[in-house]
Design an enzyme around this catalytic site. Structure first.
Site, PDB file in Angstrom:
ATOM      1  N   HIS A   1      66.959  53.084  30.446  1.00  0.00           N
ATOM      2  CA  HIS A   1      67.660  54.212  31.062  1.00  0.00           C
ATOM      3  C   HIS A   1      67.238  55.537  30.418  1.00  0.00           C
ATOM      4  O   HIS A   1      67.998  56.513  30.427  1.00  0.00           O
ATOM      5  CB  HIS A   1      69.185  54.049  30.954  1.00  0.00           C
ATOM      6  CG  HIS A   1      69.679  52.748  31.481  1.00  0.00           C
ATOM      7  ND1 HIS A   1      69.858  52.508  32.826  1.00  0.00           N
ATOM      8  CD2 HIS A   1      70.011  51.600  30.843  1.00  0.00           C
ATOM      9  CE1 HIS A   1      70.294  51.267  32.994  1.00  0.00           C
ATOM     10  NE2 HIS A   1      70.382  50.692  31.814  1.00  0.00           N
TER      11      HIS A   1
ATOM     12  N   SER B   1      43.310  73.166  32.216  1.00  0.00           N
ATOM     13  CA  SER B   1      44.029  74.211  32.939  1.00  0.00           C
ATOM     14  C   SER B   1      43.155  75.448  33.004  1.00  0.00           C
ATOM     15  O   SER B   1      42.416  75.748  32.065  1.00  0.00           O
ATOM     16  CB  SER B   1      45.343  74.543  32.226  1.00  0.00           C
ATOM     17  OG  SER B   1      45.906  75.743  32.713  1.00  0.00           O
TER      18      SER B   1
END
Length: 447
Positions: free
Chosen positions: A155, A279
């Protein structure tokens, strides 16, 4: 993906149709199915089969030109082959041989066998080798990282530790199961006429054993014979195969999202590629583009495979043409899957595990040992040790919702009055050492 094009493309379809038509002609003459038709010589058979092995751009153009007139693709193949046969057996008395091309066949007799051969070739010669190589690389990576402790995140929250190798092995084993299913796939085919009744066959040559002729022909092509169909082979084998490949895709997608997430929290480092840019404005970045590209291609492939499986499972009454259009997208579906496999393979090859980051994360999460402590308390309470009641509740109160360091846990364990052996086991336990037999479990993903 040129090797896939050789199996799943319009030229490949026409070449395979011609192959099926030629083998049907040879099968009929070899078994003297039609009276008063001679057997083909070995040289004639070789010349006919050479039409397929030498099939190229000129043949593609010739068929396309004929199809513009016939407005029917399979009929164009038939006329193409009749012209070739006239070159190979030009004697006037052999003119009847040409009428055995497409004898008693409906177009779907040729098409279903062609698609089965094309998909079988694409799977066995292209897709499976690539997928198998990837899964083998993943299993090797799992083995190499079998002992590297990893803080699990159930979770998204810190949970019982495992090892990086074991987590990768889980995915490798899942993928291996799908590969075994795909390796065992059946490729069905039929050749039984316009509505699957052998009606024209019996009308033309009533004394022939058409069931046996059909069975031996289909099996001779390396396919599984389907004796009971409508005009079309029912395509259920395709739906089954595409469901298995789609499931492989989904598991591989799960690998991509897991690895992407591990990269994002620093558990994996990406090895820089010389000259590459992450990038256009942020020089420091190495983006996990291989896994992102794979995700997108897997989603496209799976969507197409799901559509293929759904559409091909249904045909109105004895025949409709929904399958004809749908099957043109088989190559696209497998192409996207192969692109994803290639991207994942390249992405995994440029990963290095950041063991110091994993170790630091484990060291900051001593509360994950609460599970082990309360289970030891339970076991000792069952054995009769006093003062160990409500172990879960006591550990919950100690650890839930906040961090507990090594000292606090050791103090808690020391206050329990556990038997010496149990206390000694817990005293030696650390988050980095609390991963059970995770390393040994990796072996289940080794073929």
């Amino acid at each position: 993906m040129s090797d896939l094009v050789d199996h799943l493309s319009e030229p490949a379809l026409n070449r395979t149709r011609a192959h099926v038509e030629i083998e049907w002609l040879i099968h009929l003459t070899d078994h003297a199915v039609v009276p008063n038709v001679r057997r083909l010589t070995d040289d004639e058979k070789a010349a006919l089969r050479a039409v397929i092995t030498e099939f190229g751009a000129r043949d593609i153009d010739e068929m396309a030109t004929t199809e513009r007139v016939t407005q029917h693709d399979v009929k164009a193949v038939e006329y193409y082959l009749k012209e070739r046969l006239h070159r190979i057996a030009p004697a006037p008395e052999d003119r009847g041989l040409a009428e055995l091309i497409h004898f008693c066949c409906t177009s779907e007799d040729i098409n279903n066998l062609s698609y089965a051969l094309m998909v079988k070739g694409a799977i066995e010669q292209v897709w499976l080798p690539r997928a198998t190589t990837l899964v083998e690389a993943l299993a090797t990576m799992a083995s190499d990282l079998r002992d590297v402790p990893l803080l699990a995140h159930t979770h998204g929250q810190p949970a019982t530790p495992t090892t990086m190798g074991k987590e990768l092995a889980v995915l490798a084993l899942r993928l291996q199961r799908q590969l075994r299913r795909i390796e065992d796939a059946e490729y069905l085919g039929k050749i039984n006429g316009a509505t699957g009744t052998f009606g024209a066959h019996l009308a033309a040559v009533p004394e022939a054993d058409w069931l046996e002729i059909s069975r031996t022909f289909v099996e001779g092509l390396g396919l599984t014979w389907n004796p009971l169909t409508t005009q079309i082979e029912s395509h259920d084998w395709q739906a089954e195969l595409y469901a298995d490949v789609a499931r492989f895709n989904r598991i591989l997608h799960n690998l991509c999202t897991d690895v992407w997430s591990y990269i994002s929290i620093g558990y994996f480092r990406q090895i820089p590629v010389e000259g590459a840019t992450g990038s256009s404005t942020m020089p420091h970045k190495i983006n996990p583009i291989r896994f992102e590209n794979a995700e997108a291609n897997l989603e496209l492939s799976t969507s197409l495979l799901d559509t293929l499986a759904t559409t091909l499972s249904t045909s109105r009454w004895q025949r409709d043409l929904t399958d004809s259009t749908t099957q043109r997208n088989i190559g696209t579906a497998f192409g996207h899957s192969l692109l994803a496999i290639s991207n994942v393979a390249q992405g995994l090859a440029k990963l290095a595990v950041a063991e110091e980051v994993l170790a630091e994360d484990l060291e900051h999460n001593w509360e994950v040992l609460a599970e082990a402590i309360q289970m030891v308390m339970r076991a000792e309470a069952i054995a009769g040790a006093p003062g160990l009641d409500s172990p879960y509740e006591r550990l919950k109160e100690l650890t839930r919702g906040h961090r507990v360091d090594q000292q606090r846990l050791r103090e808690f364990v020391g206050s329990l009055g556990l038997p010496d052996a149990a206390a000694g086991r817990l005293a030696e336990l650390t988050p980095a050492a609390y991963h059970g037999i995770a390393a040994a479990l990796v072996d289940w993903a080794r073929d």
